[in-house]
Scaffold this motif. Structure first.
Motif, PDB file in Angstrom:
ATOM      1  N   GLN A   1     -36.121   5.315  59.461  1.00 17.14           N
ATOM      2  CA  GLN A   1     -34.637   5.316  59.053  1.00 17.14           C
ATOM      3  C   GLN A   1     -33.261   5.015  60.031  1.00 17.14           C
ATOM      4  OE1 GLN A   1     -34.182   9.034  57.049  1.00 17.14           O
ATOM      5  NE2 GLN A   1     -31.959   8.545  56.285  1.00 17.14           N
ATOM      6  N   MET A   2     -34.196   5.717  61.678  1.00 19.80           N
ATOM      7  CA  MET A   2     -33.043   5.816  62.899  1.00 19.80           C
ATOM      8  C   MET A   2     -32.829   4.046  63.315  1.00 19.80           C
ATOM      9  SD  MET A   2     -33.848   9.302  65.171  1.00 19.80           S
ATOM     10  CE  MET A   2     -32.650   9.184  65.717  1.00 19.80           C
ATOM     11  N   GLU A   3     -33.908   3.706  63.101  1.00 22.35           N
ATOM     12  CA  GLU A   3     -33.690   2.475  63.763  1.00 22.35           C
ATOM     13  C   GLU A   3     -33.052   1.088  62.975  1.00 22.35           C
ATOM     14  OE1 GLU A   3     -37.760   1.491  64.745  1.00 22.35           O
ATOM     15  OE2 GLU A   3     -38.291   2.273  66.103  1.00 22.35           O
ATOM     16  N   GLU A   4     -33.344   1.430  61.591  1.00 20.89           N
ATOM     17  CA  GLU A   4     -32.618   0.860  60.648  1.00 20.89           C
ATOM     18  C   GLU A   4     -31.020   0.639  60.253  1.00 20.89           C
ATOM     19  OE1 GLU A   4     -34.379   1.520  56.820  1.00 20.89           O
ATOM     20  OE2 GLU A   4     -36.073   0.399  57.261  1.00 20.89           O
ATOM     21  N   LEU A   5     -30.581   2.017  61.053  1.00 27.22           N
ATOM     22  CA  LEU A   5     -29.465   2.645  60.765  1.00 27.22           C
ATOM     23  C   LEU A   5     -28.895   1.930  61.999  1.00 27.22           C
ATOM     24  CD1 LEU A   5     -27.023   4.336  59.123  1.00 27.22           C
ATOM     25  CD2 LEU A   5     -27.551   6.331  60.212  1.00 27.22           C
ATOM     26  N   ASN A   6     -29.131   2.080  62.915  1.00 30.86           N
ATOM     27  CA  ASN A   6     -29.037   1.594  63.916  1.00 30.86           C
ATOM     28  C   ASN A   6     -28.733   0.380  64.791  1.00 30.86           C
ATOM     29  OD1 ASN A   6     -27.898   2.366  66.688  1.00 30.86           O
ATOM     30  ND2 ASN A   6     -29.408   1.336  67.708  1.00 30.86           N
ATOM     31  N   TYR A   7     -29.928  -0.213  63.628  1.00 27.05           N
ATOM     32  CA  TYR A   7     -29.177  -1.931  64.139  1.00 27.05           C
ATOM     33  C   TYR A   7     -28.300  -2.109  62.609  1.00 27.05           C
ATOM     34  CZ  TYR A   7     -30.172  -6.773  62.911  1.00 27.05           C
ATOM     35  OH  TYR A   7     -30.404  -7.811  63.150  1.00 27.05           O
ATOM     36  N   ALA A   8     -28.296  -1.678  61.142  1.00 22.90           N
ATOM     37  CA  ALA A   8     -27.171  -1.775  60.678  1.00 22.90           C
ATOM     38  C   ALA A   8     -26.202  -1.720  60.922  1.00 22.90           C
ATOM     39  CB  ALA A   8     -27.555  -1.675  59.369  1.00 22.90           C
ATOM     40  N   VAL A   9     -25.659  -1.220  61.106  1.00 19.88           N
ATOM     41  CA  VAL A   9     -24.470  -0.448  62.206  1.00 19.88           C
ATOM     42  C   VAL A   9     -23.804  -1.047  63.122  1.00 19.88           C
ATOM     43  CG1 VAL A   9     -22.551   1.351  63.578  1.00 19.88           C
ATOM     44  CG2 VAL A   9     -24.521   2.195  61.549  1.00 19.88           C
ATOM     45  N   GLU A  10     -24.719  -1.617  63.958  1.00 22.74           N
ATOM     46  CA  GLU A  10     -24.596  -2.738  65.508  1.00 22.74           C
ATOM     47  C   GLU A  10     -23.913  -3.744  64.997  1.00 22.74           C
ATOM     48  OE1 GLU A  10     -26.364  -4.088  69.195  1.00 22.74           O
ATOM     49  OE2 GLU A  10     -27.417  -2.179  68.264  1.00 22.74           O
TER      50      GLU A  10
END
Length: 125
Positions: A30-39
């Motif tokens: 979830q952290m990796e997905e959120l970081n990639y999506a926000v970036e």
């Protein structure tokens, strides 16, 4: 009788270990997905605002709407979000946002991750 109790205790310990491992891996994903999506959403919104590609972003509200649309495309709707805008300037190409993501876990509880991104864009001549 002692052996039955010992086997049941070991089974409970094993199941608890599996649950903790699943929750940890789920949170990392979830952290990796959120970081990639926000970036990606921040980069896309700034690029669109500064370069004027894919339509023109004229004000901060349109820039926020573009960011939110891109975030939903990248991250999906299976999570609940809280978005906080610290700085948003479409004219100068500055964006500072924080996104918190909440997700229900299958074994009970809720996983919460947060990502904050700050970016400035330079106009290409």
């Amino acid at each position: 009788m002692r052996q039955i109790v010992a086997v049941m205790a070991l089974t409970m310990i094993f199941l608890q270990a599996v649950r903790i491992s699943y929750q940890w891996q789920s949170r990392q994903l979830q952290m990796e997905e959120l970081n990639y999506a926000v970036e990606t959403a921040v980069r896309h919104s700034l690029q669109t605002a500064v370069e004027g590609t894919e339509g023109v972003i004229g004000n901060d509200e349109e820039m926020y709407a573009d960011f939110l649309g891109e975030l939903m495309l990248m991250y999906g709707d299976e999570y609940r979000y809280e978005i906080q805008i610290y700085q948003l300037d479409a004219e100068n190409g500055v964006m500072d946002v924080s996104v918190s993501s909440f997700r229900k876990l299958p074994f009970g509880g809720e996983s919460i991750v947060q990502c904050r991104k700050y970016a400035e864009a330079e106009a290409v001549s």
